[in-house]
Design an enzyme around this catalytic site. Structure first.
Site, PDB file in Angstrom:
ATOM      1  N   GLU A  55      23.481  12.591 -10.072  1.00 15.76           N
ATOM      2  CA  GLU A  55      24.979  11.888 -10.769  1.00 15.76           C
ATOM      3  C   GLU A  55      24.939  10.819  -9.349  1.00 15.76           C
ATOM      4  O   GLU A  55      23.948  10.745  -9.042  1.00 15.76           O
ATOM      5  CB  GLU A  55      26.525  12.820 -10.400  1.00 15.76           C
ATOM      6  CG  GLU A  55      26.545  12.853  -8.969  1.00 15.76           C
ATOM      7  CD  GLU A  55      25.513  13.445  -7.638  1.00 15.76           C
ATOM      8  OE1 GLU A  55      24.679  14.747  -8.027  1.00 15.76           O
ATOM      9  OE2 GLU A  55      25.565  12.794  -6.412  1.00 15.76           O
TER      10      GLU A  55
ATOM     11  N   LYS B  42      18.343   5.388   1.000  1.00 15.93           N
ATOM     12  CA  LYS B  42      18.977   6.357   0.107  1.00 15.93           C
ATOM     13  C   LYS B  42      17.067   7.080  -0.713  1.00 15.93           C
ATOM     14  O   LYS B  42      17.246   7.841  -1.021  1.00 15.93           O
ATOM     15  CB  LYS B  42      19.640   6.570  -1.569  1.00 15.93           C
ATOM     16  CG  LYS B  42      21.217   6.301  -0.527  1.00 15.93           C
ATOM     17  CD  LYS B  42      21.524   5.800  -1.976  1.00 15.93           C
ATOM     18  CE  LYS B  42      23.007   6.457  -1.736  1.00 15.93           C
ATOM     19  NZ  LYS B  42      23.743   5.148  -0.980  1.00 15.93           N
TER      20      LYS B  42
ATOM     21  N   SER C  23      22.126   0.348   6.781  1.00 17.46           N
ATOM     22  CA  SER C  23      21.923   1.468   5.651  1.00 17.46           C
ATOM     23  C   SER C  23      21.172   0.536   4.703  1.00 17.46           C
ATOM     24  O   SER C  23      20.134   1.354   3.716  1.00 17.46           O
ATOM     25  CB  SER C  23      22.566   2.210   5.809  1.00 17.46           C
ATOM     26  OG  SER C  23      24.041   1.373   4.930  1.00 17.46           O
TER      27      SER C  23
HETATM   28  C1  LIG Z   1      25.305   4.651  -0.166  1.00 19.74           C
HETATM   29  C2  LIG Z   1      25.037   4.535   0.489  1.00 19.74           C
HETATM   30  C3  LIG Z   1      25.367   5.154   1.915  1.00 19.74           C
HETATM   31  C4  LIG Z   1      26.894   5.997   1.614  1.00 19.74           C
HETATM   32  O1  LIG Z   1      25.644   7.150   2.001  1.00 19.74           O
HETATM   33  P1  LIG Z   1      25.416   7.936   3.055  1.00 19.74           P
HETATM   34  O2  LIG Z   1      25.532   9.280   2.351  1.00 19.74           O
HETATM   35  O3  LIG Z   1      27.232   8.402   3.230  1.00 19.74           O
HETATM   36  O4  LIG Z   1      24.842   7.242   4.001  1.00 19.74           O
HETATM   37  C5  LIG Z   1      25.438   3.948   2.875  1.00 19.74           C
HETATM   38  N1  LIG Z   1      24.938   2.216   2.856  1.00 19.74           N
HETATM   39  C6  LIG Z   1      24.437   2.432   1.605  1.00 19.74           C
HETATM   40  C7  LIG Z   1      23.600   1.094   1.701  1.00 19.74           C
HETATM   41  C8  LIG Z   1      23.923   3.468   0.190  1.00 19.74           C
HETATM   42  O5  LIG Z   1      23.248   2.123  -0.772  1.00 19.74           O
END
Ligand SMILES: *Cc1c(COP(=O)(O)O)cnc(C)c1O
Length: 403
Positions: A118, A96, A384
């Protein structure tokens, strides 16, 4: 390096649409804010000044490039060449921050002095509060009153970082109510305030803006694969989809290369055929959510259905318009993983590779069990985020498993 709009059949066009999806269905009062952004974002993103600052911070502050790690034991188990893109090693523990760094630099260029955001689970709120501290900007984060109680550690983090957290007390007191409050704030403060949206959702140009900022993920995968295997693309890229920003970033530079299969994993919750799910493409229909035409889970009269997922970051009733287009055009392969399958995949990564993944990322890993790979297939799973924030949930499962 950064292309114009309409550079691909899967990128946004001049009108702000991906195929039939996207657009900017905004109230009249919001028009000047969104128009200012639309008129300026490409010029700023393409400027040398922005690129130098953005690249510099990604390197020295975020810790990029994130490694592309060959997961040997996972590869042996699933009979493919599996690589993990380690977004979990970024500062703040997820992808993020790539987006919030970019947007705060954009806000600075636009002369803004105040940031609003938000947040649902608090991850985007923390990433926003982080860059506001870094850039000495006032930061207001709207969060549903229910979520404030559920996500206390992230609320504390935001406060430590100097942000103000404002509870949204209307409706279900969750993410969509926080979004409404943020939009109200933006309408009232059009001159000095930038609204940092956290995924590839919202009115044009946000989905394109966020996808471009996250595209650093696939930009790196390309040269990292070139170094490792002498070919700059994999056979498969797998990513989880909440709103879809980590997936958009991981897919971005492979969108036009049809040799690369793009796999998007949604959260099935307790199952796609239950009413506790967040599998948007499996259960959703076309409509407008957060000012964008896309696919979302709604009742017949257009009321948003509350989603469910064990992972707070995937607990969203829609998907970004780029993903609606990838789904509809069949360029993307959309699958889902349940809560149980994902937790199991998370445990497996701990034991096989010594990495505790975020529950969101564990959904992407859960795909490995369902897929049919050939031994030489090169598969990149976008990891992610890291799982520290999810320890309590993992431990609850672990204790149950032992009983
Ligand atoms: C917020 C988040 C997501 C989901 O958000 P996307 O916009 O779909 O990427 C996925 N993995 C992690 C670790 C997150 O913090």
């Amino acid at each position: 390096m950064i292309e114009k709009v309409g550079h691909s059949e899967f990128s946004v066009n001049e009108k702000g649409f991906y195929g039939q999806f996207g657009g900017a269905f905004i109230p009249e009062m919001l028009y000047p804010n969104v128009k200012e952004l639309e008129d300026n974002y490409l010029r700023i993103l393409n400027s040398e000044k922005f690129q130098t600052e953005f690249r510099g911070l990604l390197k020295d502050y975020v810790g990029r490039p994130s490694p592309l790690y060959f997961a040997k034991r996972l590869s042996e188990k699933y009979g493919a060449q599996i690589y993990l893109k380690r977004e979990d090693l970024n500062h703040t523990g997820a992808h993020k921050v790539n987006n919030t760094i970019g947007q705060i630099l954009l806000a600075k260029e636009l002369g803004k002095t105040r940031i609003i955001a938000e947040t649902g689970a608090g991850q985007h709120g923390v990433a926003t509060a982080t860059v506001c501290a870094l850039m000495n900007m006032e930061c207001v984060v709207y969060m549903g009153a229910v979520d404030i109680v559920r996500q206390e550690p992230n609320v504390k983090r935001m406060l430590m970082l100097g942000a103000k957290v404002v509870p949204a007390e209307s409706g279900s007191k969750t993410l969509k109510d926080a979004t409404n409050e943020a939009i109200r704030d933006w309408i009232n403060n059009p001159v000095d305030t930038h609204y940092i949206i956290g995924s590839v959702v919202g009115p044009h140009p946000y989905p394109d803006l966020v996808a471009r900022l996250q595209s650093v993920i696939s930009e790196e995968i390309k040269w990292q694969l070139q170094e490792k295997i002498g070919r700059d693309y994999p056979d498969v890229v797998v990513a989880c989809v909440g709103g879809g920003s980590n997936a958009a970033g991981a897919f971005y530079h492979f969108l036009d290369n049809k040799k690369v299969q793009l796999v998007a994993v949604e959260a099935a919750g307790l199952g796609v055929n239950t009413d506790k799910t967040a599998a948007t493409t499996a259960r959703g229909t076309e409509g407008v959510i957060h000012a964008s035409r896309t696919i979302l889970m709604q009742t017949e009269d257009g009321q948003i259905v509350e989603p469910h997922s064990i992972s707070a970051g995937l607990d969203y009733p829609g998907i970004g318009p780029i993903h609606a287009h990838l789904f509809k055009s069949e360029r993307g392969t959309f699958v889902s993983a349940t809560d149980d399958e994902s937790v199991e995949a998370g445990f497996e990564l701990c034991r096989l590779e010594g990495i505790i993944p975020a529950l969101e990322s564990a959904h992407a890993l859960a795909y490995l069990k369902k897929a049919k790979f050939k031994k030489d297939d090169v598969v990149v799973v976008n990891l992610s985020g890291r799982g520290d924030k999810d320890l309590a949930t993992y431990i609850k499962y672990f204790d149950q498993e032992k009983k």
